[in-house]
Scaffold this active site. Structure first.
Site, short mmCIF file in Angstrom:
data_model
loop_
_atom_site.label_atom_id
_atom_site.label_comp_id
_atom_site.label_asym_id
_atom_site.label_seq_id
_atom_site.Cartn_x
_atom_site.Cartn_y
_atom_site.Cartn_z
N GLY A 28 -57.52 1.35 34.63
CA GLY A 28 -56.08 1.27 34.87
C GLY A 28 -55.79 0.53 36.17
O GLY A 28 -54.80 -0.19 36.28
N SER A 29 -56.69 0.70 37.14
CA SER A 29 -56.50 0.00 38.42
C SER A 29 -56.64 -1.51 38.21
O SER A 29 -55.88 -2.30 38.77
CB SER A 29 -57.53 0.48 39.44
OG SER A 29 -57.41 1.87 39.61
N ASP A 75 -50.12 7.01 33.13
CA ASP A 75 -50.05 8.46 32.91
C ASP A 75 -49.05 8.81 31.83
O ASP A 75 -48.63 9.98 31.73
CB ASP A 75 -49.64 9.15 34.23
CG ASP A 75 -50.69 8.98 35.30
OD1 ASP A 75 -51.84 8.61 34.94
OD2 ASP A 75 -50.40 9.19 36.48
N SER A 97 -54.38 3.41 31.47
CA SER A 97 -55.72 3.80 31.92
C SER A 97 -56.37 4.65 30.85
O SER A 97 -55.70 5.50 30.24
CB SER A 97 -55.64 4.62 33.21
OG SER A 97 -56.87 5.30 33.43
N HIS A 151 -57.01 10.92 31.08
CA HIS A 151 -55.77 10.33 30.54
C HIS A 151 -55.57 10.70 29.07
O HIS A 151 -56.38 11.40 28.48
CB HIS A 151 -55.76 8.83 30.79
CG HIS A 151 -55.62 8.52 32.25
ND1 HIS A 151 -54.44 8.12 32.82
CD2 HIS A 151 -56.50 8.62 33.26
CE1 HIS A 151 -54.61 7.98 34.13
NE2 HIS A 151 -55.85 8.28 34.42
N ASN A 180 -63.36 -11.03 36.50
CA ASN A 180 -63.88 -10.63 35.19
C ASN A 180 -63.63 -9.14 35.09
O ASN A 180 -64.31 -8.34 35.71
CB ASN A 180 -65.37 -10.93 35.07
CG ASN A 180 -65.92 -10.39 33.74
OD1 ASN A 180 -65.18 -9.83 32.94
ND2 ASN A 180 -67.20 -10.55 33.51
C1 LIG Z 1 -50.29 6.17 37.75
C2 LIG Z 1 -51.70 5.67 37.76
N1 LIG Z 1 -51.92 4.36 37.82
C3 LIG Z 1 -53.17 3.85 37.81
C4 LIG Z 1 -54.27 4.67 37.73
C5 LIG Z 1 -55.64 4.07 37.77
O1 LIG Z 1 -56.38 4.23 36.59
P1 LIG Z 1 -57.98 4.13 36.61
O2 LIG Z 1 -58.50 5.42 37.13
O3 LIG Z 1 -58.35 3.89 35.18
O4 LIG Z 1 -58.34 3.00 37.50
C6 LIG Z 1 -54.09 6.04 37.67
C7 LIG Z 1 -55.28 6.92 37.61
O5 LIG Z 1 -55.28 8.05 37.24
C8 LIG Z 1 -52.77 6.57 37.69
O6 LIG Z 1 -52.56 7.89 37.66
#
Ligand SMILES: Cc1ncc(COP(=O)(O)O)c(C=O)c1O
Length: 445
Positions: A91-92, A199, A220, A225, A293
């Site tokens: 998600g990041s 979320d 994510s 999740h 990537n």
């Molecule tokens: C609102 C939100 N954005 C982004 C992320 C990032 O997701 P990831 O952990 O897959 O990088 C999270 C992670 O829980 C999140 O709660």
């Protein structure tokens, strides 16, 4: 991939054995013992189908983006009712990609440039805002509403400046922000909207799934999740131009759209002119963006394909668990601000957020300690007030790199007095009852 008949037979046998393995290794459910068994706030919910799909993909030994990744992208786009979906490794990464796409020179005057401002909130997850800071744009933080944990839309106009280019917001713990107000604000001022839907997969606003209201949305698939593939994420959009930028940036920045293992799909691999490169320079090595990537392995996607089929059931279970907690916590509603859906929202809840009211004789930290002692997992609303996190130390000291609209009192309230517990589909009625009893008991000591 062409497989010999014997290889096909062996694959079928292995998959049958894999299902048997699941039943033996993961099948039985342990009894819940209140106070002794751990109540997780979230976790992967799966059966033999995910493991069979994973092993199936591992036998392909394709490893990188392949048949499952393609299928997952098509299935998620269709679930959300959107044209384009790109699978990424978290998600990041999805947030990084969504934001970076808006900095592309292809967007001309509308692109986000260094020093431009992006309106967001500080009560949330760090990687909703990290791409803004890393690029050298300026996050502008407005406050949130306590009952929803979402942006206080009455502050948006006051946060606007001549440098504002975008709004980037998450739907907090599945509770939809006021989409009407935010989209109207963005339209009025010609701003991009990035919807961090990490979320909130399956949440609806006036009957339509969130994630498609912004110019770009993100998901994510990390285990807590709504659905998982271990590590994973997605970027989605209806905008063809943004889609082509996202694809290029996900795949090293390259101009060519051939997937892994495919060459010359356009038939013009050696016959185009790009910039001042020699005519016919191999399109596979032409870079129209500065990219990354961020792809996943096909094995992760193989798990995701099965999880996505189960998503409607997961969402329903999360809603049920949320309702149960709300009913059970009524006796302490004078002591806790209980979560409420934003009017117009049908949330696909990620968690159950509570804020301890002032002067009730118990603190958030005491409640959290009581729950953790009873083996109930608790969570803060991520960074609380992100501007108070150590990663902001340098910017706070210099007073540069970000702005806040006033003091953000509700954001601080959330940092000091709020916490959340889980509503994930693995939660049983007994667990929900135990969590509520522990909370009620700790307040009514
Ligand atoms: C609102 C939100 N954005 C982004 C992320 C990032 O997701 P990831 O952990 O897959 O990088 C999270 C992670 O829980 C999140 O709660």
């Amino acid at each position: 991939m062409s497989e010999s008949r014997r290889a096909q037979e062996l694959r079928a046998e292995i998959l049958v054995k894999t299902a048997e393995y699941y039943a033996e290794a993961f099948g039985g459910e342990a009894d819940f013992e209140p106070g002794t068994s751990r109540v997780s706030y979230a976790g992967r919910v799966f059966d033999e189908r995910e493991i069979v799909s994973l092993v199936d993909s591992s036998l392909d030994f394709w490893l990188t983006y392949g048949r499952f990744s393609k299928q997952f992208e098509e299935d998620l786009a269709s679930f959300l009712g959107l044209k384009h979906c790109f699978l990424v490794n978290s998600g990041s990464s999805a947030n990084l990609l969504a934001f970076s796409a808006l900095t592309s020179p292809r967007l001309g005057e509308r692109r986000i440039e260094r020093g431009d401002e992006v309106i967001t909130v500080a009560a949330g997850f760090p990687t909703t805002i990290a791409p803004i800071v890393q690029f050298g744009a300026v996050p502008v933080f407005v406050d949130v509403v306590l009952a929803t944990g979402n942006v206080d839309v009455t502050q948006l106009e006051a946060a606007l400046s001549s440098r504002t280019k975008a709004v980037m917001l998450a739907h907090t713990l599945g509770n939809t922000f006021d989409v009407d107000a935010v989209t109207a604000f963005c339209e009025r001022h010609g701003l991009w909207l990035v919807e961090d839907n990490c979320d909130a997969l399956g949440s609806k606003w006036r009957g339509r799934y969130t994630g498609g209201f912004g110019h770009i949305g993100t998901s994510s698939f990390y285990p807590p999740h709504h659905m998982t593939m271990g590590e994973g994420g997605a970027v989605y959009t209806d905008d063809d131009e943004l889609a082509s930028i996202v694809l290029a940036m996900r795949d090293w920045g390259r101009d060519c759209i051939c997937p892994s293992g495919v060459d010359n799909r356009c038939g013009k691999r050696f016959s185009q002119q790009f910039g001042t490169l020699p005519f016919g320079y191999d399109h596979k090595y032409v870079y129209s963006e500065f990219g990354y990537n961020l792809k996943v392995s096909d094995m992760q996607a193989a798990v995701g394909v099965v999880q996505l089929e189960k998503l409607p059931g997961f969402i329903a279970a999360r809603r049920r668990n949320f309702e149960t907690l709300t009913t059970l916590l009524q006796p302490v509603r004078d002591a806790l601000i209980l979560p409420e859906p934003t009017p117009g929202a049908e949330p696909s809840w990620f968690g159950y957020l509570m804020t301890v009211r002032e002067g009730v004789g118990v603190t958030r930290d005491e409640l959290v300690a009581a729950l953790e002692k009873a083996r109930v997992q608790t969570r803060m609303l991520f960074g609380g007030n992100m501007t108070r996190q150590p990663c902001f130390d340098g910017m706070r000291a210099s007073g540069e790199g970000f702005r806040t609209l006033g003091e953000l009192p509700n954001t601080d309230r959330i940092m000091n007095d709020a916490f959340w517990i889980g509503v994930y589909p693995g939660m049983t009625e007994d667990m929900l009852a135990f969590m509520a009893e522990t909370i009620v008991g700790s307040i009514r000591r």
